[in-house]
Design a protein around this motif. Sequence first.
Motif, short mmCIF file in Angstrom:
data_model
loop_
_atom_site.label_atom_id
_atom_site.label_comp_id
_atom_site.label_asym_id
_atom_site.label_seq_id
_atom_site.Cartn_x
_atom_site.Cartn_y
_atom_site.Cartn_z
N VAL A 1 -26.42 -17.82 -2.00
CA VAL A 1 -27.44 -18.70 -2.58
C VAL A 1 -28.60 -17.83 -3.04
O VAL A 1 -29.19 -17.10 -2.24
CB VAL A 1 -27.93 -19.74 -1.55
N ILE A 2 -28.90 -17.88 -4.34
CA ILE A 2 -30.00 -17.12 -4.91
C ILE A 2 -31.07 -18.11 -5.36
O ILE A 2 -30.78 -19.08 -6.07
CB ILE A 2 -29.54 -16.27 -6.12
N ILE B 1 -24.28 -24.73 4.07
CA ILE B 1 -22.97 -24.11 3.83
C ILE B 1 -22.68 -23.09 4.92
O ILE B 1 -23.44 -22.13 5.10
CB ILE B 1 -22.93 -23.44 2.45
N PRO B 2 -21.60 -23.25 5.66
CA PRO B 2 -21.30 -22.33 6.77
C PRO B 2 -21.23 -20.87 6.31
O PRO B 2 -20.51 -20.54 5.36
CB PRO B 2 -19.92 -22.81 7.24
N GLY B 3 -22.01 -20.03 6.97
CA GLY B 3 -21.96 -18.59 6.69
C GLY B 3 -22.60 -18.16 5.40
O GLY B 3 -22.47 -16.98 5.01
N ALA B 4 -23.29 -19.06 4.70
CA ALA B 4 -23.87 -18.69 3.40
C ALA B 4 -24.99 -17.68 3.58
O ALA B 4 -25.68 -17.65 4.60
CB ALA B 4 -24.41 -19.93 2.70
N ARG B 5 -25.17 -16.86 2.57
CA ARG B 5 -26.25 -15.87 2.56
C ARG B 5 -27.30 -16.30 1.55
O ARG B 5 -26.97 -16.71 0.44
CB ARG B 5 -25.70 -14.49 2.18
N LEU B 6 -28.55 -16.19 1.92
CA LEU B 6 -29.65 -16.58 1.05
C LEU B 6 -30.42 -15.36 0.58
O LEU B 6 -30.84 -14.52 1.38
CB LEU B 6 -30.61 -17.52 1.80
N THR C 1 -29.87 -15.55 6.59
CA THR C 1 -31.21 -14.99 6.71
C THR C 1 -31.74 -14.63 5.34
O THR C 1 -31.09 -13.89 4.59
CB THR C 1 -31.17 -13.70 7.57
N PRO C 2 -32.90 -15.14 4.94
CA PRO C 2 -33.43 -14.82 3.62
C PRO C 2 -33.64 -13.33 3.42
O PRO C 2 -34.18 -12.64 4.28
CB PRO C 2 -34.77 -15.58 3.58
N THR D 1 -29.85 -25.55 1.02
CA THR D 1 -28.47 -25.35 0.56
C THR D 1 -27.76 -24.30 1.39
O THR D 1 -26.62 -24.49 1.83
CB THR D 1 -28.47 -24.94 -0.93
N ALA D 2 -28.43 -23.18 1.60
CA ALA D 2 -27.82 -22.09 2.38
C ALA D 2 -27.56 -22.51 3.82
O ALA D 2 -26.55 -22.13 4.42
CB ALA D 2 -28.73 -20.86 2.34
N GLN D 3 -28.46 -23.30 4.38
CA GLN D 3 -28.28 -23.76 5.75
C GLN D 3 -27.13 -24.75 5.87
O GLN D 3 -26.50 -24.85 6.93
CB GLN D 3 -29.58 -24.38 6.26
#
Length: 311
Positions: free
Chosen positions: A243-244, A264-269, A304-305, A260-262
Amino acid sequence: MPSLNANGIRIAFDTAGDPKSVPLLLIAGLGLQLTSWPDEFVEGLADLGFYVIRFDNRDSGLSTKFEHAGTPSLTLAWLKSALRLPLHPPYRLEDMADDAIGVLSALGVARAHVVGMSLGAMIGQLMAAKFPSRVLSLTSIMSTSGRRGLPGPTPAARRALLRRPRGWHNAGDIDSAVDYNVQLLQAIGSPAYPTPEKHLRRRVARALRRNCCPGGVVRQMLAVTASGDRTPQLQTIAAPTLVIHGAADPLVPLACGVDTAQAIPGARLEVIEGMGHDLPTQLLERLLALIDAHAHGKMAPDSTPRLFVKQ
């Protein structure tokens, strides 16, 4: 411009790079055409070894228009949504996700990396949730989950978005349409990376000469409203997700990207300081590096952002 039949409609598309390379699908935002992706960005992805596919969403560009459905009232739609009354749009975001899958199928592509911006990212999210076997990875840029309670546009961005252009009633008044779109892009653009007005005017004029469908923009907005909260679908996404989001986005505030990042499981922000709701030239190299690293699994998935600070 080539076109294909998918999901019962005609869709204009374009490709770049070696067809034998790993496919990467670009999905444009609200009312935008495939040409809204900067040429240097598309060429950069091809140079990185991707087979880049981009297309015009339904109701935009050279793809099928739904003019027979008329132009709905967004005010009425928002009121119904607030009262949790049913909406009856001519199509939904799920249909647009089916279109995107149809493009891949028509081109003989079994799986692809998916990169979407704004509305296009919403479509990509639903693709990843609904067709997990077709999505290698997802990159969601400056988008949202649609969850109720998230902040909306800043007052200035909202005014720019809802303002009627001078001469709006005259379909042939291209100059007014260019003025309106340039002012809108300036209002929602990246404050730390402004695009010169002459470049914006050239870009807008080129897009309007290719196609102009104001009713299509409204129908796409209705599709977003009707889709509501997509959090339940986002929670099922298994594809590696990046997620950008711009820290200075006035149209879709940063809180929407964080949410959005939170979801989605395992997403990176990845948060980019000074970035608004656009793809400024100064950030294309950074965006290309992020997408390339993500597609090749060089990023540890987390939520983590990571803040990219302007140098």
